[in-house]
Design a protein around this motif. Structure first.
Motif, PDB file in Angstrom:
ATOM      1  N   ILE A 281       0.867  -1.180   0.000  1.00  0.00           N
ATOM      2  CA  ILE A 281       0.000   0.000   0.000  1.00  0.00           C
ATOM      3  C   ILE A 281       0.902   1.227   0.000  1.00  0.00           C
ATOM      4  N   ILE A 282       0.688   2.132  -0.960  1.00  0.00           N
ATOM      5  CA  ILE A 282       1.488   3.351  -1.017  1.00  0.00           C
ATOM      6  C   ILE A 282       0.565   4.558  -1.158  1.00  0.00           C
ATOM      7  N   LYS A 283       1.098   5.719  -0.835  1.00  0.00           N
ATOM      8  CA  LYS A 283       0.365   6.970  -1.001  1.00  0.00           C
ATOM      9  C   LYS A 283       1.113   7.834  -2.001  1.00  0.00           C
ATOM     10  N   VAL A 284       0.383   8.318  -3.003  1.00  0.00           N
ATOM     11  CA  VAL A 284       0.999   9.173  -4.023  1.00  0.00           C
ATOM     12  C   VAL A 284       0.316  10.533  -3.998  1.00  0.00           C
ATOM     13  N   GLN A 285       1.113  11.564  -4.148  1.00  0.00           N
ATOM     14  CA  GLN A 285       0.591  12.932  -4.136  1.00  0.00           C
ATOM     15  C   GLN A 285       1.228  13.715  -5.278  1.00  0.00           C
ATOM     16  N   ALA A 286       0.398  14.136  -6.213  1.00  0.00           N
ATOM     17  CA  ALA A 286       0.888  14.957  -7.316  1.00  0.00           C
ATOM     18  C   ALA A 286       1.132  16.381  -6.835  1.00  0.00           C
TER      19      ALA A 286
ATOM     20  N   PHE B  76       5.049   9.013  -1.834  1.00  0.00           N
ATOM     21  CA  PHE B  76       5.710   9.567  -3.009  1.00  0.00           C
ATOM     22  C   PHE B  76       5.010  10.868  -3.392  1.00  0.00           C
ATOM     23  N   LYS B  77       5.796  11.901  -3.621  1.00  0.00           N
ATOM     24  CA  LYS B  77       5.232  13.226  -3.883  1.00  0.00           C
ATOM     25  C   LYS B  77       5.954  13.872  -5.054  1.00  0.00           C
ATOM     26  N   ALA B  78       5.183  14.414  -5.971  1.00  0.00           N
ATOM     27  CA  ALA B  78       5.759  15.124  -7.111  1.00  0.00           C
ATOM     28  C   ALA B  78       5.956  16.598  -6.755  1.00  0.00           C
ATOM     29  N   GLN B  79       6.721  17.284  -7.573  1.00  0.00           N
ATOM     30  CA  GLN B  79       7.093  18.674  -7.294  1.00  0.00           C
ATOM     31  C   GLN B  79       5.947  19.640  -7.604  1.00  0.00           C
TER      32      GLN B  79
ATOM     33  N   THR C 162      -4.718  -0.585  -7.774  1.00  0.00           N
ATOM     34  CA  THR C 162      -6.104  -0.367  -7.366  1.00  0.00           C
ATOM     35  C   THR C 162      -6.176   0.828  -6.435  1.00  0.00           C
ATOM     36  N   ASN C 163      -7.204   1.660  -6.617  1.00  0.00           N
ATOM     37  CA  ASN C 163      -7.462   2.778  -5.717  1.00  0.00           C
ATOM     38  C   ASN C 163      -8.085   2.230  -4.439  1.00  0.00           C
ATOM     39  N   VAL C 164      -7.414   2.429  -3.314  1.00  0.00           N
ATOM     40  CA  VAL C 164      -7.873   1.858  -2.054  1.00  0.00           C
ATOM     41  C   VAL C 164      -9.229   2.433  -1.651  1.00  0.00           C
ATOM     42  N   ASP C 165      -9.440   3.731  -1.848  1.00  0.00           N
ATOM     43  CA  ASP C 165     -10.673   4.383  -1.384  1.00  0.00           C
ATOM     44  C   ASP C 165     -11.898   3.937  -2.171  1.00  0.00           C
ATOM     45  N   THR C 166     -11.750   3.743  -3.473  1.00  0.00           N
ATOM     46  CA  THR C 166     -12.904   3.412  -4.308  1.00  0.00           C
ATOM     47  C   THR C 166     -12.917   1.954  -4.760  1.00  0.00           C
ATOM     48  N   ASP C 167     -11.831   1.221  -4.489  1.00  0.00           N
ATOM     49  CA  ASP C 167     -11.679  -0.164  -4.921  1.00  0.00           C
ATOM     50  C   ASP C 167     -11.751  -0.272  -6.444  1.00  0.00           C
TER      51      ASP C 167
ATOM     52  N   VAL D  33      -4.340  13.222  -4.836  1.00  0.00           N
ATOM     53  CA  VAL D  33      -3.761  12.469  -3.721  1.00  0.00           C
ATOM     54  C   VAL D  33      -4.503  11.144  -3.646  1.00  0.00           C
ATOM     55  N   ARG D  34      -3.785  10.064  -3.741  1.00  0.00           N
ATOM     56  CA  ARG D  34      -4.427   8.746  -3.734  1.00  0.00           C
ATOM     57  C   ARG D  34      -3.632   7.757  -2.887  1.00  0.00           C
ATOM     58  N   GLU D  35      -4.373   6.839  -2.303  1.00  0.00           N
ATOM     59  CA  GLU D  35      -3.760   5.684  -1.649  1.00  0.00           C
ATOM     60  C   GLU D  35      -3.968   4.499  -2.586  1.00  0.00           C
ATOM     61  N   LEU D  36      -2.880   3.852  -2.944  1.00  0.00           N
ATOM     62  CA  LEU D  36      -2.934   2.797  -3.946  1.00  0.00           C
ATOM     63  C   LEU D  36      -2.532   1.455  -3.360  1.00  0.00           C
ATOM     64  N   LYS D  37      -3.210   0.424  -3.833  1.00  0.00           N
ATOM     65  CA  LYS D  37      -2.812  -0.942  -3.507  1.00  0.00           C
ATOM     66  C   LYS D  37      -2.102  -1.532  -4.713  1.00  0.00           C
ATOM     67  N   LEU D  38      -0.877  -1.960  -4.515  1.00  0.00           N
ATOM     68  CA  LEU D  38      -0.109  -2.613  -5.570  1.00  0.00           C
ATOM     69  C   LEU D  38      -0.144  -4.112  -5.321  1.00  0.00           C
TER      70      LEU D  38
END
Length: 358
Positions: free
Chosen positions: A8-13, A65-68, A97-102, A149-154
């Motif tokens: 499970i990771i969190k990505v933020q653009a 993980f965060k982008a500039q 997969t998007n954790v919040d919306t499955d 901003v998303r929490e992703l399941k890999l």
């Protein structure tokens, strides 16, 4: 290396930069007008498939993980610089997969394939965009929009053509050792295989396929017994299953009951797997008297009511293992030919001649 197939990771653009309010101030030009530039767009977050990776273990240590962020606009009609994208390398076969919306976002199956998982925000407008005949000195700009901003399941699903299925100590690891260059651990106790292994079976020029060995299943695996069914996901991409069975279990258990137990666990996990072509491989023939092997194998097949191809082999002695691989290769070639010819014949309709079976 420890095998990890979920993370499970969190990505933020990056957010977009704000627009600028600015006016020209030049000598001898009393009415310079607005010159505020736009903000730069925020960086996005991308996943890229990398054939050099075979596990998700790196995400046990880094989860965020965060982008500039985009640069704000400036005067003199200068636009802000866009934020740099962030690229995350993942193994081939990763499902996102998007954790919040499955919701399934994507599936990375080819080396170099890229997947956008978080879009950067747009830059805001500077006041140069709000100039008009009635408002020659606008003091208005817009802020940049926030990045996703998303929490992703890999989830890693191995890419293999053939999957090995069976109870612990059925000889799956020995079989993959016999037919490929893979070297999984082999020992005389259950659950020797703790994570999936891949091997490439090569039969000649342009004749090869990938085979996957997963940890053994036991009755009650769907409820978490043994290692559970967590590794069965690696069989969902395979085109053919080889169901390995110990033809003479040391504990005296019934082979037919073992096959039915595995089928029951498959049905609980994914009924579609039961509809997939599945061949029976009766292993450890070397422990049976040579003059009784065929009769014992045929009795098992009869009691099962087995209609698909079956084989009697000894993986440790490499007896009949080449024949199995050759039949598998023919099966894939017939599939390919059927696709090219637009045949209505389904893969499961392919049958072998009786004289090709053990």
């Amino acid at each position: 290396m420890k095998f990890v197939d979920e993370a499970i990771i969190k990505v933020q653009a990056g957010d977009g930069g704000n627009g600028c309010i600015s006016f020209r101030r030049e000598k001898f030009i009393p009415f310079g007008g607005p010159d505020g530039g736009d903000g730069g767009s925020g960086g996005s977050v991308w996943l890229i498939a990398d054939e050099g990776l075979n596990t998700l273990i790196d995400f046990r240590h880094q989860r965020n993980f965060k982008a500039q962020r985009g640069q704000n606009g400036m005067g003199s009609d200068m636009y802000g610089k866009g934020g740099e994208d962030t690229t995350i390398r993942v193994p081939i076969g990763t499902v996102v997969t998007n954790v919040d919306t499955d919701e399934a976002i994507g599936d990375l199956t080819v080396h170099g394939q890229r997947l956008l998982v978080a879009q950067g925000g747009k830059g805001g407008l500077g006041n140069i965009h709000f100039k008009s005949s009635v408002n020659r000195a606008p003091r208005k700009s817009t802020p940049g929009t926030p990045g996703d901003v998303r929490e992703l399941k890999l989830e890693l699903k191995l890419l293999a053509d053939v999957g090995l299925l069976g109870f612990p100590n059925a000889g799956k690891s020995t079989f993959i050792r016999a037919v490929s260059a893979a070297t999984p651990r082999v020992a005389d106790y259950p659950f020797t295989t703790l994570h999936p292994n891949l091997g490439v079976v090569s039969l000649g020029t342009d004749q090869s396929f990938v085979i996957a060995d997963i940890p053994g299943l036991i009755e009650g695996a769907a409820e978490g017994a043994g290692l559970g069914i967590q590794f069965l996901r690696h069989l969902t991409r395979t085109r053919l299953l080889l169901h390995l069975v110990d033809v003479a279990p040391i504990d005296g258990s019934d082979v037919v009951e073992q096959v039915h137990a595995i089928e029951h666990e498959l049905e609980k996990f994914n009924p579609e797997l039961l509809q997939r072509p599945r061949w029976l491989v009766l292993n450890k023939a070397d422990v049976l008297p040579e003059d009784e092997r065929q009769a014992i194998a045929e009795d098992i097949v009869t009691r099962l009511g087995w209609t698909q191809p079956w084989f009697l082999v000894s993986a440790i002695a490499r007896e009949n293992t080449l024949s199995v691989c050759q039949q598998v290769q023919r099966f894939f070639e017939s599939q390919r030919q059927a696709r090219e010819e637009g045949s209505d014949m389904l893969p499961g309709d392919v049958r072998l001649r009786g004289d090709d079976q053990a």
